[in-house]
Scaffold this motif. Structure first.
Motif, mmCIF file in Angstrom:
data_model
loop_
_atom_site.group_PDB
_atom_site.id
_atom_site.type_symbol
_atom_site.label_atom_id
_atom_site.label_comp_id
_atom_site.label_asym_id
_atom_site.label_seq_id
_atom_site.Cartn_x
_atom_site.Cartn_y
_atom_site.Cartn_z
ATOM 1 N N GLN A 1 0.622 -1.200 -0.174
ATOM 2 C CA GLN A 1 -0.144 -0.119 0.044
ATOM 3 C C GLN A 1 0.556 1.276 0.232
ATOM 4 O O GLN A 1 0.461 2.282 -0.771
ATOM 5 C CB GLN A 1 -0.940 -0.140 1.047
ATOM 6 C CG GLN A 1 -1.624 -0.842 1.136
ATOM 7 C CD GLN A 1 -2.853 -1.192 2.726
ATOM 8 O OE1 GLN A 1 -2.141 -0.672 3.506
ATOM 9 N NE2 GLN A 1 -3.781 -1.576 2.352
ATOM 10 N N GLN B 1 -5.874 3.818 -5.807
ATOM 11 C CA GLN B 1 -7.081 2.329 -5.901
ATOM 12 C C GLN B 1 -7.169 1.603 -7.580
ATOM 13 O O GLN B 1 -7.639 0.817 -8.091
ATOM 14 C CB GLN B 1 -9.051 2.461 -6.057
ATOM 15 C CG GLN B 1 -8.624 2.911 -4.349
ATOM 16 C CD GLN B 1 -10.300 3.695 -4.061
ATOM 17 O OE1 GLN B 1 -11.064 4.530 -4.736
ATOM 18 N NE2 GLN B 1 -10.004 3.183 -2.841
ATOM 19 N N GLY C 1 -8.857 -2.100 -3.141
ATOM 20 C CA GLY C 1 -9.198 -1.937 -2.102
ATOM 21 C C GLY C 1 -8.700 -1.040 -0.427
ATOM 22 O O GLY C 1 -9.044 -1.310 0.031
ATOM 23 N N GLY D 1 -8.087 2.273 1.254
ATOM 24 C CA GLY D 1 -8.753 3.324 1.849
ATOM 25 C C GLY D 1 -8.393 4.198 2.354
ATOM 26 O O GLY D 1 -6.963 4.917 2.392
#
Length: 128
Positions: free
Chosen positions: A9, A34, A39, A41
């Motif tokens: 991430q 994204q 996924g 956030g």
């Protein structure tokens, strides 16, 4: 959440910031990241931005609205904000020859400067 997932991430967020044509808002950063990690956030983006700022890897650019973020290490540069589409671009050249240490009347000593130019970006000019 595993460490590997968190690392991926952060890696994607760093890649998006480094590849951007200018500073991005957190929602813009999230949307672009994204595309690679569906996924991802918003809480992860904000936590990562905070960590990157603490570690000197990113900094906030404050214009008229919400803070925008860009990676550090780009050297001295300024920004262009498009009045039509709202995008902000980094400019490689400095339109102001104002060296550090310049003394203005009244005893003001320059330690740095930021310039934001406003107008229409090439895409908006071409669109009419």
């Amino acid at each position: 959440m595993s460490v590997a997932r968190q690392t991926r991430q952060r890696e994607v967020i760093v890649q998006v910031l480094q590849g951007a044509e200018g500073p991005l808002s957190a929602p813009e950063l999230l949307a672009r990241a994204q595309a690679t990690l569906p996924g991802l956030g918003s809480a992860t983006v904000y936590r990562t931005l905070k960590l990157m700022q603490e570690q000197g890897e990113a900094h906030a650019v404050h214009l008229d609205g919400e803070p925008l973020y860009e990676s550090t290490g780009r050297g001295h540069h300024h920004h262009f904000s498009c009045n039509s589409c709202g995008r902000v671009f980094s400019l490689d050249s400095c339109p102001v020859a104002l060296p550090t240490g310049t003394v203005y009347p009244g005893g003001f000593v320059v330690e740095g400067h930021e310039v934001t130019l406003y107008g229409r970006c090439p895409a908006c000019v071409a669109a009419g």
